[in-house]
Enzyme design. Structure first.
Site, short mmCIF file in Angstrom:
data_model
loop_
_atom_site.label_atom_id
_atom_site.label_comp_id
_atom_site.label_asym_id
_atom_site.label_seq_id
_atom_site.Cartn_x
_atom_site.Cartn_y
_atom_site.Cartn_z
N ASP A 84 0.85 -1.20 0.00
CA ASP A 84 0.00 0.00 0.00
C ASP A 84 0.89 1.25 0.00
OD1 ASP A 84 -2.41 1.42 0.17
OD2 ASP A 84 -2.35 1.45 2.37
N ASP A 105 3.09 4.60 -5.33
CA ASP A 105 2.47 5.91 -5.14
C ASP A 105 3.44 6.99 -5.59
OD1 ASP A 105 1.34 8.24 -4.37
OD2 ASP A 105 0.98 7.68 -2.29
N GLU A 135 -1.14 5.86 -8.55
CA GLU A 135 -1.97 6.93 -7.96
C GLU A 135 -1.72 8.27 -8.64
OE1 GLU A 135 -2.18 7.20 -3.69
OE2 GLU A 135 -2.33 9.38 -3.76
N GLY A 178 -7.96 8.36 7.20
CA GLY A 178 -8.32 8.69 8.58
C GLY A 178 -9.69 9.32 8.66
N GLY A 208 -9.07 5.72 1.59
CA GLY A 208 -9.76 6.45 2.66
C GLY A 208 -11.16 5.94 2.90
N ASN A 231 -8.58 1.03 6.49
CA ASN A 231 -7.53 0.79 7.49
C ASN A 231 -7.95 1.33 8.86
OD1 ASN A 231 -5.10 0.30 8.77
ND2 ASN A 231 -4.10 2.13 7.99
#
Ligand code: 13P
Length: 287
Positions: A84, A105, A135, A178, A208, A231
């Site tokens: 990830d 990423d 990404e 988050g 997310g 996550n």
């Protein structure tokens, strides 16, 4: 046996559901995700951040643990082990260690450099039959207490990266890692539609996944999102359940201290969270 995420994501895109990527941090996390996916007959992606990889003593340990569990827990559903938000070197290390999928990423690089590095990794992954995620448009999130606004990707840049031949593409559409702030504007479906129009059949990834309202999740899936990352929600569930166990004084009962008992409520909480997400994403019964 670990599999590339390609086939499961193409099926999800065509079947209008999404496969969950659940990030793992330790043995309990991994076992909870695998057994829940098996129970739900759902394909699943185990996400490993570079930090979590280090915590678990390295990518080789992770590969050994996951492969061991696939065998001993008799897991029959398709499972991909995916890096990830990897750096270029991190992606190379995971490929070497036996991961079946990586995310590079490169969103913080200028687009030309992102293209160059992604191209090199696509070639390696293609030769080895691995899937690769790229990404465009950084996913915001909390850093040092400051909550960044999720960026919206440029559909043309998404097109450039998709055209290179990645397996799946994460495009920023106002999503963040988050908790979402109270004044969050929501996902930008306008951006998602424009990206989809430009990248065609490419399965899209929504990062997310914690805290996005159900209706937005469903709309995103209807517009081409085939993988959703979760996550923080598992972390919250784990710590809440484990803290309660301690606060209730249960860890002090019985003979000595048994970490297996202490971690059990957190493990159960992860299982419940993963089950809820799999059902929300609609991947249950698809394996
Ligand atoms: P959350 O922590 O917000 O669930 O996001 C997870 C994620 O996108 C991992 O890449």
């Amino acid at each position: 046996m670990l599999v590339s995420a390609k086939e499961m994501l193409e099926k999800a895109r065509d079947g209008k559901y999404a496969v969950g990527q659940f990030n793992i941090n330790n043995l309990e996390w991994t076992k909870a995700v695998l057994l829940t996916a098996e129970e739900e007959k759902s394909p699943v992606i185990l996400g490993v951040s570079e930090g979590a990889g280090k915590y678990m003593t390295g990518y080789k340990t992770v590969v050994g643990m996951v492969n061991g569990m696939l065998e001993t827990l008799k897991i029959t559903v398709p499972v991909a082990l995916h890096l990830d938000h990897g750096s270029y070197q991190g992606a190379l290390d995971c490929i070497d260690a036996g991961f079946s999928s990586v995310m590079f990423d490169g969103s913080h690089y200028p687009i030309d450099e992102n293209v160059e590095k992604t191209t090199a990794l696509i070639k390696i992954c293609r030769d080895k039959g691995l899937s690769i995620e790229a990404e465009v448009g950084s996913i915001g999130g909390e850093e040092d207490g400051v909550i960044g606004k999720g960026e919206c990707a440029d559909p043309e840049e998404c097109g450039r990266i998709a055209d290179l031949g990645v397996t799946m593409l994460a495009a920023g559409i106002g999503n963040i890692h988050g908790a979402y702030p109270a004044d969050w504007a929501g996902l930008s479906f306008e951006t998602l539609e424009a990206v989809k129009k430009r990248v065609g059949d490419m399965p899209l990834v929504l990062h997310g996944g914690t805290g996005i309202p159900e209706d937005m999740i469903k709309r995103a899936i209807s517009l081409g999102v085939a993988k959703i990352n979760v996550n923080t929600e598992c972390q919250w569930a784990f710590q809440k359940a484990t803290r309660k166990y301690i606060e209730d004084g249960k860890d002090l009962k019985g003979k000595g201290f048994d970490p297996r008992k202490l971690l059990a409520p957190g493990y159960d909480a992860i299982r419940a969270t993963v089950k809820e997400k799999i059902q929300l994403f609609g991947s249950n019964g698809k394996a």
